[in-house]
Design a protein around this motif. Structure first.
Motif, short mmCIF file in Angstrom:
data_model
loop_
_atom_site.label_atom_id
_atom_site.label_comp_id
_atom_site.label_asym_id
_atom_site.label_seq_id
_atom_site.Cartn_x
_atom_site.Cartn_y
_atom_site.Cartn_z
N GLN A 1 35.47 40.68 48.36
CA GLN A 1 36.11 39.71 49.25
C GLN A 1 36.83 40.39 50.41
N LYS A 2 36.47 41.66 50.66
CA LYS A 2 37.07 42.45 51.75
C LYS A 2 38.59 42.46 51.67
N LEU A 3 39.09 42.57 50.46
CA LEU A 3 40.53 42.57 50.25
C LEU A 3 41.04 44.02 50.20
N ALA A 4 42.11 44.30 50.91
CA ALA A 4 42.71 45.64 50.89
C ALA A 4 43.17 45.96 49.47
N ILE A 5 42.97 47.20 49.04
CA ILE A 5 43.23 47.60 47.66
C ILE A 5 44.24 48.74 47.62
N LEU A 6 45.24 48.57 46.78
CA LEU A 6 46.21 49.62 46.49
C LEU A 6 46.11 49.91 44.99
N ALA A 7 45.80 51.14 44.64
CA ALA A 7 45.62 51.50 43.23
C ALA A 7 46.14 52.91 43.01
N GLY B 1 38.60 52.78 32.92
CA GLY B 1 37.46 53.47 33.49
C GLY B 1 37.49 53.22 34.99
N LEU B 2 36.51 52.48 35.48
CA LEU B 2 36.53 51.96 36.84
C LEU B 2 36.61 50.44 36.71
N PRO B 3 37.80 49.86 36.81
CA PRO B 3 37.96 48.42 36.56
C PRO B 3 37.08 47.58 37.48
N ASN B 4 36.31 46.69 36.89
CA ASN B 4 35.42 45.84 37.68
C ASN B 4 36.19 45.00 38.69
N VAL B 5 37.42 44.66 38.36
CA VAL B 5 38.18 43.78 39.24
C VAL B 5 38.46 44.45 40.59
N ILE B 6 38.48 45.78 40.62
CA ILE B 6 38.64 46.47 41.90
C ILE B 6 37.43 46.20 42.78
N MET B 7 36.24 46.24 42.18
CA MET B 7 35.04 45.93 42.95
C MET B 7 34.98 44.45 43.32
N GLU B 8 35.51 43.59 42.46
CA GLU B 8 35.56 42.17 42.78
C GLU B 8 36.48 41.93 43.99
N ALA B 9 37.59 42.66 44.04
CA ALA B 9 38.47 42.56 45.21
C ALA B 9 37.74 43.03 46.47
N ALA B 10 36.97 44.12 46.32
CA ALA B 10 36.21 44.63 47.46
C ALA B 10 35.15 43.63 47.93
N VAL C 1 38.17 34.67 41.92
CA VAL C 1 37.63 34.95 43.26
C VAL C 1 38.34 34.11 44.32
N ALA C 2 38.62 32.86 44.01
CA ALA C 2 39.35 32.01 44.97
C ALA C 2 40.71 32.60 45.29
N LEU C 3 41.37 33.14 44.29
CA LEU C 3 42.67 33.77 44.50
C LEU C 3 42.54 35.02 45.35
N LEU C 4 41.49 35.81 45.11
CA LEU C 4 41.26 37.02 45.91
C LEU C 4 41.00 36.67 47.37
N GLN C 5 40.29 35.58 47.60
CA GLN C 5 40.00 35.16 48.97
C GLN C 5 41.27 34.78 49.73
N GLN C 6 42.24 34.24 49.02
CA GLN C 6 43.46 33.76 49.66
C GLN C 6 44.52 34.85 49.81
N ALA C 7 44.30 35.99 49.13
CA ALA C 7 45.31 37.05 49.11
C ALA C 7 45.18 37.98 50.31
N ASP C 8 46.22 38.78 50.51
CA ASP C 8 46.25 39.78 51.58
C ASP C 8 46.11 41.20 51.02
N LEU C 9 46.50 41.39 49.77
CA LEU C 9 46.54 42.74 49.20
C LEU C 9 46.35 42.68 47.69
N PHE C 10 45.49 43.55 47.18
CA PHE C 10 45.26 43.64 45.74
C PHE C 10 45.87 44.95 45.24
N ALA C 11 46.56 44.89 44.10
CA ALA C 11 47.20 46.08 43.54
C ALA C 11 46.86 46.23 42.07
#
Length: 424
Positions: free
Chosen positions: A335-341, A324-333, A301-311
């Motif tokens: 932290q209001k992190l932009a998601i590219l998948a 399936g629906l990877p939980n880590v995508i919701m974890e990125a969300a 989570v600390a890394l997600l907070q510091q990032a600009d983009l999750f892929a």
């Protein structure tokens, strides 16, 4: 000794416990435990990772480890086999096992029978019902133990277990299980097509328990890749296995234009980790790519907070395995992190292209690279996507709805056992 009609306690069987990649299982067990559902954990494997998520430490359920390999605990397996031979369900179990073995002549099939012998013998009398995560090998152990002891059983199906288990095996397990749930509409459609009735399998999203996560950052620096001293920070989390598509991601990063300044961090272990490192080295981007290995959730989570983009460029593996629906995508969300998948598996059930994130075709590294390039340069667009993903998570994918459903199902078993109707 057979259990009483009411379950009283429920044994939850898992492939391995604890596992860093299975936060969704730990989250579910902890939430049900906190709601007063009496659980025990039965694991087919011992832990292999040093790091442990904080929520695993909060779980109070007793954990029993079955023999991972039968030769490692021969006395325990022998006692289980001898005990099993004296049970009324032994004949029916062996008929089922031999029918399975003819179609799946593997050592793995025999190992599951041995584990079932041990589990059946060692289950306390107050355990009246078995619930298993994953419909492939863990469900084989639970199915055999249920046949042997007369207990009922249910399942939660997720991803690999749906797509790599042959239809004949899924059909037979579905017919014997009391009910099942799965975490994507895509998976539910497949299982319902093989079920005795369409309502035998229900869609129950894992969701996310936002109370376990810090508030998202109020604002992120508007990095746009133009400053070499402050590059755009990209991150991904997941095991280094084929279905995650990290080979495509490395290729996409290598193709980014030279005027874009970026850094990428990957969190997770996995069999392909060394080959990914080699690929980064071969493509001349090793100095901008960090492979951090497995991490506990607070570090992630600390890394997600510091990032600009999750892929996360998930795709279908050659074996048929898929996410399936990877939980880590919701974890990125969270932290209001932009998601590219990728527009694949259960991901579009959460991410709507252009709203909560951006989706590209699976396996298309060129489209992935183009999307990375554009999003890296557009901080305002990233912010809008991150905000939208967070709101969708809060309103439509919180944990409570799924746990409410499971609590109702399990409470009916604990309080009324086989007399209670199967929930729809």
């Amino acid at each position: 000794m057979l259990p009483s009609p009411a379950a009283r306690r429920i044994a939850v069987a898992v492939k391995g416990y604890p596992r860093l990649s299975e936060t969704f299982i730990a989250q579910e067990i902890l939430a049900l435990e906190e709601r007063g559902i009496p659980l025990e954990i039965w694991s087919l494997r011992h832990p292999t990772e040093r790091a442990v998520h904080p929520m695993n430490r909060k779980i109070k359920a007793r954990v029993t480890y079955l023999p991972e390999y039968l030769y490692e605990e021969p006395i325990r397996v022998l006692r289980g086999a001898l005990w099993s031979m004296r049970q009324k369900g032994f004949g029916r179990l062996m008929q089922t096992f031999w029918r399975d073995l003819k179609r799946d002549f593997t050592a793995n099939r025999v190992r599951r029978l041995g584990q079932a012998f041990v589990m059946a013998r060692e289950l306390p009398a107050e355990i009246g019902h078995l619930h298993v995560h994953y419909l492939h090998t863990p469900a084989s152990v639970v199915r055999y133990a249920a046949l042997l002891t007369g207990r009922s059983w249910t399942f939660s199906a997720h991803a690999k277990d749906i797509w790599t288990t042959p239809d004949w095996e899924k059909r037979e397990k579905l017919a014997e299980a009391r009910w099942g749930v799965t975490c994507t509409a895509h998976g539910a459609e497949n299982l319902r097509s093989l079920s005795p009735t369409p309502d035998h399998v229900s869609l129950v999203y894992h969701g996310l328990d936002l109370s376990r996560f810090p508030a998202p950052p109020e604002a992120r620096p508007p990095r746009d890749g133009s400053d070499p001293a402050d590059p755009v920070r990209m991150v991904s989390v997941g095991r280094a296995v084929s279905k995650k598509g990290f080979d495509d991601l490395i290729q996409a990063l290598a193709a980014l234009p030279p005027d874009l300044h970026w850094r990428f961090a990957h969190v997770g272990g996995g069999d392909l980790l060394n080959s990914l490192k080699a690929k980064a080295q071969q493509n001349g981007i090793a100095d901008r790519v960090a492979f951090l290995g497995p991490k506990a959730q607070p570090d992630v989570v600390a890394l997600l907070q510091q990032a600009d983009l999750f892929a996360l460029p998930s795709k279908k593996a050659a074996s048929g395995d898929r996410d399936g629906l990877p939980n880590v995508i919701m974890e990125a969300a969270s932290q209001k992190l932009a998601i590219l998948a990728t527009d694949f598996a259960g991901i579009p059930e959460f991410i709507r292209d252009g709203t909560e994130g951006q989706l590209v075709p699976p396996g298309d590294w060129e489209a992935l690279s183009n999307a990375l390039n554009l999003l890296a340069r557009e901080p305002e667009r990233r912010k809008a996507m991150g905000d939208a993903a967070y709101e969708r998570l809060r309103h439509d994918f919180s944990m409570e709805g799924g746990i409410d459903d499971l609590e109702h199902r399990f409470r009916a078993l604990v309080e009324n056992g086989s007399k209670d109707p199967v929930p729809a």
